[in-house]
Design an enzyme around this catalytic site. Structure first.
Site, PDB file in Angstrom:
ATOM      1  N   CYS A   1      -3.746  37.909 -17.064  1.00 50.91           N
ATOM      2  CA  CYS A   1      -3.807  37.278 -18.378  1.00 50.91           C
ATOM      3  C   CYS A   1      -4.506  35.922 -18.331  1.00 50.91           C
ATOM      4  O   CYS A   1      -5.371  35.631 -19.163  1.00 50.91           O
ATOM      5  CB  CYS A   1      -2.412  37.129 -18.974  1.00 50.91           C
ATOM      6  SG  CYS A   1      -1.229  36.327 -17.879  1.00 50.91           S
TER       7      CYS A   1
ATOM      8  N   HIS B   1       1.191  31.069 -22.066  1.00 47.83           N
ATOM      9  CA  HIS B   1       0.628  30.060 -21.184  1.00 47.83           C
ATOM     10  C   HIS B   1      -0.252  29.124 -22.023  1.00 47.83           C
ATOM     11  O   HIS B   1      -0.757  29.517 -23.074  1.00 47.83           O
ATOM     12  CB  HIS B   1      -0.284  30.699 -20.135  1.00 47.83           C
ATOM     13  CG  HIS B   1       0.344  31.763 -19.291  1.00 47.83           C
ATOM     14  ND1 HIS B   1       1.377  31.520 -18.437  1.00 47.83           N
ATOM     15  CD2 HIS B   1       0.063  33.077 -19.139  1.00 47.83           C
ATOM     16  CE1 HIS B   1       1.704  32.640 -17.797  1.00 47.83           C
ATOM     17  NE2 HIS B   1       0.931  33.602 -18.212  1.00 47.83           N
TER      18      HIS B   1
END
Lengths: 332, 332, 332, 332
Positions: free
Chosen positions: C140, C219
């Site tokens: 990711c 994130h």
């Protein structure tokens, strides 16, 4: 003896009072507080004369059975230096009062730079602040950056500096502050205010970016510095700084919480980490750029700086010697 | 002097060692640890002879430059009593070794009750444990419940007890533990294991339910007790207990984090809250039922209990006097 | 129609299955799972043939009343492509099985790069992966970096790249993961593994540093890129990327949680943010250096990449067209 | 068709609007909002006529390019019923305006009970609220308690009720709210306000205690009810309630985050859990006392109740049928 008053006996104020008490050339002549809570009781137990920071709240102390000496103005009359450790912005409101009582004033980093004659960091510009009527001790994060950048600049020169600051959302007991489960660019605009704050004390080309995260213990910095120094030169330089401490792999310290655990184990008052805590394994130099991680204890890293600033404004000229005295007295 | 060894120098072990050190009738003859991290270094700095808890890891201490005295067995040979503060389940594995070395053994609440002759709580059953070869000091939560329930039973009698325990997910430095943002019934089945654990020490009709939440500082209990005592009788009884402390409205303490802040301000080692912390304003009695909130410091509330248990197993008969000595030495 | 099997029906697997289902040139021929929990039931409700990922656990599905089609091998026999979405490291163990069944295999970023013929990112190297027997869709964070860096490189060239990744500690439902209240440099050594991972797909001079924090949602990256492009050129380039989305000041979105709220309001399945979410106000260019903040949804940003990778390995040659088809079908 | 206006298009308001839209006997004639953020844009995209809740902020919508229909008063002129979903206390300020426009008003649980003619819960007192000019839909926690207590009372009778509420600190996107790492008795005094709030709707002997913890997803209750019903009778009764849903062991759902994951997997809008989520394994009856754990989704459990309340105040008399229609339309 330098007579020191502390206005605002909260997170920073109570620590500064205790640190001043440890010095052999200064003493605490009073602390002022707005509310009669457990911290106020503790002040009395520590033997600090307690004053009401806001006059019309004095009776609340009486009701709570906490004896006070009088209003804050009486405290100022006793002092050579007042350390203002009130919430951000209140310091500026207090500045006229300090002038009226002709007391040297120390402000904290939450105030704008123009609240005082100069901004202060012991490592970076102690000499410039000697005999000033007022100085602003720069914020915890700025202090943490200066403690690394200034020695590197002095010994090796530094080029561009880029720092990302991962900041705690609130102090441990500030249960009203968040976030609970979130990450915020803070501020969203780049650079954050830390870069210009560094430049109030040191001339350096620095850009900072900041985040706020759901943690209470310490801030952590990812620091990137253009420099011609090698890794071993960087280590040697920073090992020479008493307020930079290295975390070694053998310590098994992987996080801010483990740093706090180590400080508590060492018997530090309140588990305080007065020094920048630098992970040795993170220090790397590649292609003229230094990288490192450091943790900064927002509640205490400015405490020894305040002690030095007291000496500076009262005319003590030797900054290096002041740092040594402060550190010896605290056990750094 | 009673010679005390501590096997497992982590959260509980290091605190028990420090508490033993403060007593005038016992001393620490050694502490054993599996890994040479900052806690191991601290043990050496505290002057505790350090032993390797697992023999084939001894060389890791050498590599890290941490001097050890020898394997854990040598420590046991020096000791009258060993305090086992190893992780849950390891104590049971160690029990044969303690028997072989003919050393009295204290286990912690993470072990099953049958690991030892008796389960122990100073307020509830000190007398039953005198001269036992082994006792299990019940867990932090169970200790916290007993400190309130036993005095109430003794003075007023108690009927049904219902307690909901809101438990911290991990200790402050256990960064591998969660949850980060969640609430878990834990266990989902009712009652939780705390109720039967209380009954290993005290005969009482109790049901407990438990939750796990994303906090690290303390557990908190909502306690409901059928009793004929009035509110003032309850307060009088609990105020007579040295290990129950009241939080008053004037303290301004609304949360577990503020309790920790108060303990740090008071200079408690590691900011430990050895006592049950009861919010006075929460104590209410209505229609024959007492309600109260209390916070329990999972890292330290069993520490004074361990000290008392050392005395009990070595034949010191006066439990009340033991509690007094322990508390005086610690400053409770 | 391309027949797609999904091995591992957890966070990534269930999302990839749903995304494949939306495409008009592929279909889900089965999903495999190890445990019969609510996700397994949901798979059945979605109409996906369900297989037991571990054969000897098949009976647990029966006991739970969840019907399965058979062992995972039978699913592979039906498939042209298998998307392996098992936990890190398990993919490598499965690779021989995929070869044995002569099925094209997609792995996720938790696997080492050598698990597959090539690492894959739709924007960066779709063409290189056409007809490969296996590809690894990079993680990711790496996907998030490539989506910005590759277009910038293609249009303007980029020099040094420095990125700090503030990473969530666990996904929302992973309650066993921490930290609860801590910040960890992760890893302590610099650079983190993300920089070499970017270079498995794109040739660029990049250094990454990483932190782990107590958050579960997304994130966040602080990105610094040496480039000759102006701010408006950067914006123009990135606005041309369908998988980069800008957050405008008027949106009032200051945090990752607000991004998730916005996605839920928009009706996105599971509130997924498939695109890089870039704060427009953070985009700044100064002295040849671009700075920006972006949030990356770890649960879903690789989902459209997996769909494109299915096309690539089965010989569909036009990467741009694949991205368009994927995005249209999902509603990006 | 009943014309419904929603004043306050935040967490509750936007969900109520979407739920009203799904019903075949009512429609949304407008929603009012104070700020032109992503939620305002979403309202427009949903096709809801958008009004400015505060007239002198109307221009901020224009500046942001979000078209509004006019001030909130114009919206009221179109409506038969207004759902006030403004922040706590604002509803009371709005009540005169609603009277002036002669529109039936629904308030939320954050308002005091006397804001409206009656407090409302569909299961408990629908009939009492038919044709009222105003009702207050009780809070999420109170709603959750009533959904269990009222059926038990109706079918078996209940004696004393004791409930401990472990409450989330803030909603997912409220990043300004804490605590970050703390547990607070909230309120410290016992009982909490939830017990009297239950009694605004149902006559029952209940005591509640509350905590606030660092979680954002759901509240969780530990419920204790004196009753003569057996476990199987309790289960049978509650299984008959459409707004009580059981979590079975086979679901593998141990926490509030896993409930949310399950709801998202099921395709619920915004992952909402409209029903009380009761862990079946927690339901236990011992010695005349029922215990159970339930999770309550603070953002959505009152949404179907608001829909029913719209029907009640506009004269629809059959409460059971209203619940059925609401649930069918939503897919409960």
């Amino acid at each position: 003896m330098i007579d020191v008053a502390v206005n605002g006996y909260g997170t920073i104020g109570k620590r500064v009072a205790d640190a001043v008490k440890e010095q052999d050339d200064m003493q605490v002549v009073g602390v002022a507080k707005t509310r009669p809570n457990f911290e106020a009781r503790n002040a009395v137990e520590q033997g600090y004369p307690l004053y009401a920071a806001v006059e019309d709240r004095a009776e609340r102390f009486e009701e709570a059975g906490v004896e006070i000496e009088g209003p804050v103005e009486e405290m100022l009359a006793e002092a050579d230096v007042v350390v203002d450790a009130t919430p951000s912005g209140v310091g500026a409101q207090n500045s006229q009062m300090y002038e009226d009582y002709d007391v040297k004033a120390l402000y904290q980093g939450g105030e704008d730079a123009d609240v005082a004659e100069r901004s202060f960091n012991a490592a970076a510009n102690y000499g410039d602040c000697v005999d000033c009527d007022s100085v602003r001790v720069v914020s915890c994060n700025t202090t943490g950056l200066l403690r690394v950048l200034h020695p590197l600049e002095r010994n090796h020169g530094v080029g561009k500096v880029r720092a990302t600051l991962v900041r705690r959302g609130g102090d441990p007991s500030q249960h009203g502050r968040g976030p609970i489960n979130d990450i915020l660019p803070n501020p969203v605009s780049i650079p954050s205010h830390h870069a210009p704050d560094v430049r109030t004390v040191m001339d350096v080309d620095i850009t900072t970016t900041g985040f706020k995260v759901p943690a209470t213990l310490m801030h952590v910095h990812s620091l990137n510095v253009e420099t011609s120094a090698s890794r071993s030169e960087v280590l040697e330089t920073l090992e020479g700084e008493s307020r930079v401490r290295f975390l070694d792999a053998d310590d098994g310290v992987e996080s801010t919480a483990e740093i706090k655990e180590m400080m508590l184990d060492e018997g530090r008052p309140r588990g305080d980490a007065w020094e920048n805590m630098v992970w040795r394994d993170s220090v790397s130099v590649d292609d003229g750029e230094l990288y490192l991680f450091q943790a900064i204890h927002q509640e205490s890293d400015v405490v020894p700086e305040n002690v030095d600033a007291v000496r500076a404004v009262t005319g003590y000229e030797d900054g290096d010697e002041s740092v040594r005295r402060t550190d010896d007295a605290l056990g750094i």
